[in-house]
Design a protein around this motif. Structure first.
Motif, PDB file in Angstrom:
ATOM      1  N   GLU A 223      43.324  46.596  47.489  1.00  0.00           N
ATOM      2  CA  GLU A 223      44.386  47.388  46.859  1.00  0.00           C
ATOM      3  C   GLU A 223      45.690  47.388  47.631  1.00  0.00           C
ATOM      4  O   GLU A 223      46.690  47.861  47.148  1.00  0.00           O
ATOM      5  N   LYS A 224      45.642  46.915  48.861  1.00  0.00           N
ATOM      6  CA  LYS A 224      46.822  46.956  49.739  1.00  0.00           C
ATOM      7  C   LYS A 224      47.318  48.395  49.925  1.00  0.00           C
ATOM      8  O   LYS A 224      48.503  48.636  50.112  1.00  0.00           O
ATOM      9  N   THR A 225      46.395  49.353  49.812  1.00  0.00           N
ATOM     10  CA  THR A 225      46.813  50.746  49.978  1.00  0.00           C
ATOM     11  C   THR A 225      46.924  51.093  51.455  1.00  0.00           C
ATOM     12  O   THR A 225      46.248  50.513  52.287  1.00  0.00           O
ATOM     13  N   ILE A 226      47.757  52.075  51.713  1.00  0.00           N
ATOM     14  CA  ILE A 226      47.967  52.523  53.082  1.00  0.00           C
ATOM     15  C   ILE A 226      47.387  53.904  53.239  1.00  0.00           C
ATOM     16  O   ILE A 226      47.745  54.815  52.501  1.00  0.00           O
ATOM     17  N   SER A 227      46.419  54.054  54.158  1.00  0.00           N
ATOM     18  CA  SER A 227      45.907  55.383  54.449  1.00  0.00           C
ATOM     19  C   SER A 227      45.333  55.391  55.863  1.00  0.00           C
ATOM     20  O   SER A 227      44.831  54.371  56.338  1.00  0.00           O
ATOM     21  N   PRO A 228      45.423  56.545  56.535  1.00  0.00           N
ATOM     22  CA  PRO A 228      44.908  56.620  57.900  1.00  0.00           C
ATOM     23  C   PRO A 228      43.426  56.261  57.969  1.00  0.00           C
ATOM     24  O   PRO A 228      42.921  55.879  59.023  1.00  0.00           O
ATOM     25  N   SER A 229      42.743  56.383  56.836  1.00  0.00           N
ATOM     26  CA  SER A 229      41.321  56.084  56.784  1.00  0.00           C
ATOM     27  C   SER A 229      41.002  54.646  57.216  1.00  0.00           C
ATOM     28  O   SER A 229      39.900  54.359  57.673  1.00  0.00           O
TER      29      SER A 229
END
Ligand code: ADE
Length: 326
Positions: A223-229
């Motif tokens: 997804e190319k998402t950005i999250s600290p996870s």
């Protein structure tokens, strides 16, 4: 880097002054203020030297970047990210990160003066002993967890967490380094003015693949998402590696490696500590929202209270003598 509000406490022979709060030079420095020694690190667009400050006699790691190379390889954004993140972290006063003392430039190069981590990075220690015992794994992963708590509290994602970027100071405590891939997250949605944005005109995204293949999270591949996870995924990989000696996902081809990550295709060697296995299983979860810790606020309390860390006092780790690595 001059700090007008800081009290000047020390005037040195060379006419250089240092501020009281963080020993930052008041006047702009230049390469002649340091004696450059051996190369202690090399990146894709930089070389890190051990250097001695001629005014204070203190040793520093100085990252030197060739301007031409940065422009040629389109790394300007990476250099800026690193400087911004290191500035925020250095001002936060945490000892868990390499500190940026000052920056300067000459016609050809940029210089980042950082704290010197005398004992190098974590990878050779893991490779040498083959497998950390439980005490070492608990201690070092515990310090990394504390660093992530601090980082994520400041809305910074590291995005390239791996043993090579975990440095060890003279006391064998960690200093997280290399913020070239880091991302300073935007403010929470309700604090951002979205009035000029709509579905047909989305906020531009520049989330190209960053990080190191073996530690990259599945959501970054899909997804190319950005999250600290995503940093918690990397933590899971590092805990696995401390115990098994190698990272969980390995392959000669990047294509196969990414396929393994997306299929959660990895195995635990015989004798892998059962509590550690449970913890790693709860971090290496495909859905970034379901990883242990993602529903915590402020501290990663649910990770801290996992049975693997039973009896570990996270709040005093930094003043504890680290367990010996053998
Ligand atoms: N290699 C890269 N950065 C370093 C640092 N700050 N200390 C020691 N070695 C390094």
């Amino acid at each position: 880097q001059a700090t007008q509000t800081s009290q000047v406490v020390q005037v040195n022979g060379g006419g250089q002054s240092l501020t009281a709060n963080n020993m930052m030079p008041v006047t702009k420095r230049n390469p002649k203020d340091y004696i450059f020694g051996k190369v202690i690190g090399e990146g894709s667009y930089s070389t890190v030297y051990l250097a001695k400050d001629i005014h204070t006699n203190r040793e520093h790691a100085i990252k030197v970047c060739e301007k031409q190379q940065i422009i040629r390889e389109k790394k300007r954004e990476q250099v800026r990210r690193e400087k911004d993140a290191l500035n925020i972290l250095s001002n936060s006063g945490s000892s868990l990160f390499v500190k940026l003392y000052c920056t300067f430039q000459d016609a050809e190069r940029l210089y980042f003066v950082m704290s010197y981590a005398k004992n190098g990075d974590l990878l050779p220690y893991i490779n040498k002993v083959g497998s950390f015992d439980s005490a070492c794994t608990r201690f070092y992963s515990g310090e990394i967890l504390r660093a992530l708590e601090h980082l994520h509290d400041l809305n910074i994602m590291h995005r390239d967490l791996k043993p090579e970027n975990i440095l060890l100071d003279h006391n064998m405590h960690i200093k997280v380094a290399d913020f070239g891939c880091s991302k300073i997250l935007e403010q929470p949605a309700d604090a951002v003015d979205n009035t000029i944005l709509d579905e047909n005109n989305p906020r531009p995204r520049s989330n190209s693949f960053v990080g190191t293949a073996q530690y990259v999270s599945p959501e970054l591949l899909t997804e190319k998402t950005i999250s600290p996870s995503s940093d918690l995924w990397a933590l899971g990989c590092i805990i696995y590696q401390m115990i098994a000696g190698l990272p969980p996902f390995r392959s000669r081809s990047e294509y196969m490696l990414f396929k393994k990550i997306l299929n959660l295709d990895y195995v635990y060697p015989d004798g892998f500590n059962a509590d550690a296995k449970d913890l790693v299983q709860k971090l290496l979860v495909l859905d970034p929202n379901e990883r242990l810790g993602t529903k915590d606020d402020q501290r990663y309390t649910s990770i801290r209270s996992h049975p693997f860390y039973k009896g570990l006092d996270f709040d005093t780790l930094h003043v504890t003598t680290p367990p010996p690595i053998y």
